[in-house]
Motif scaffolding. Structure first.
Motif, PDB file in Angstrom:
ATOM      1  N   LYS A 161      -2.584   0.534  -5.491  1.00  0.00           N
ATOM      2  CA  LYS A 161      -3.736   0.780  -4.617  1.00  0.00           C
ATOM      3  C   LYS A 161      -4.254  -0.569  -4.154  1.00  0.00           C
ATOM      4  CE  LYS A 161      -8.420   2.489  -4.383  1.00  0.00           C
ATOM      5  NZ  LYS A 161      -9.616   2.801  -5.137  1.00  0.00           N
ATOM      6  N   VAL A 162      -4.221  -0.799  -2.854  1.00  0.00           N
ATOM      7  CA  VAL A 162      -4.785  -2.034  -2.301  1.00  0.00           C
ATOM      8  C   VAL A 162      -6.288  -1.820  -2.201  1.00  0.00           C
ATOM      9  CG1 VAL A 162      -4.818  -3.638  -0.356  1.00  0.00           C
ATOM     10  CG2 VAL A 162      -2.661  -2.549  -1.039  1.00  0.00           C
ATOM     11  N   GLN A 212       0.816  -1.206   0.000  1.00  0.00           N
ATOM     12  CA  GLN A 212       0.000   0.000   0.000  1.00  0.00           C
ATOM     13  C   GLN A 212       0.857   1.267   0.000  1.00  0.00           C
ATOM     14  OE1 GLN A 212      -2.370   0.800   3.525  1.00  0.00           O
ATOM     15  NE2 GLN A 212      -4.111   1.317   2.226  1.00  0.00           N
TER      16      GLN A 212
END
Length: 172
Positions: free
Chosen positions: A33-34, A27
């Motif tokens: 983008k998690v 992250q």
């Protein structure tokens, strides 16, 4: 943006912390983008069975990285957490595998996607299907179909802890 499903596993040390810290490191990367993290599953070891049980999760990320750049990132996270590769299927502090990269079929010297053994392993499919986004791609439909035919109780997979979103999960 590319959608990438990853599988993470650990059976050495503070297993939950290892998973959380690995996702936290993903992250922190500005090009990642998690989007989602599955529940944590405790699973029996496969291959070499004389070792501790694993904790496993699946993670969905969005990224501008190429498949090989994602592989480099995953290996970097493993190295920063102290991963040592003593022997195949042995104990590990962390393991990050690329399961799916969009709908691509990749075969190179260093990377095969979909992961070559993902459809054989309930400990990968159970968390993966928990976070699979609709509409299901052909690979996710295949995973769902294979999972429906598996006897999960015999596979040694137990939900260990439910996660409550990415932000809470990565609090390390």
């Amino acid at each position: 943006m590319n959608k990438v499903y990853l599988s993470l596993g650990t059976n050495i040390g503070d297993r939950e912390h290892n998973l959380k810290y690995a996702v936290h490191m993903l992250q922190k990367d500005k090009d990642v983008k998690v989007c989602d993290v599955s529940s944590i599953y405790e699973t029996a070891p496969v291959g070499y069975t004389e070792q501790a049980s694993f904790l496993n999760i699946a993670v969905l990320i969005e990224t501008s990285y190429s498949p090989l750049e994602i592989l480099e990132l995953c290996q970097s996270v493993e190295n920063k957490l102290g991963r040592i590769r003593e022997f195949r299927w042995g104990p590990r502090i962390i393991d990050l595998d690329i399961l799916l990269y969009n709908q691509e079929n990749i075969e190179s010297e260093n990377l095969i996607v979909p992961h070559p053994r993902m459809f054989e392993r309930a400990f990968v499919l159970v968390p993966l299907m928990e976070i699979a986004q609709e509409p299901l791609t052909s690979y996710l439909q295949k995973a769902k179909s294979i999972l429906s035919e598996m006897d999960i109780d015999q596979e040694g997979i137990n939900k260990w802890k439910t996660t409550n979103g990415v932000e809470e999960f990565v609090q390390v």
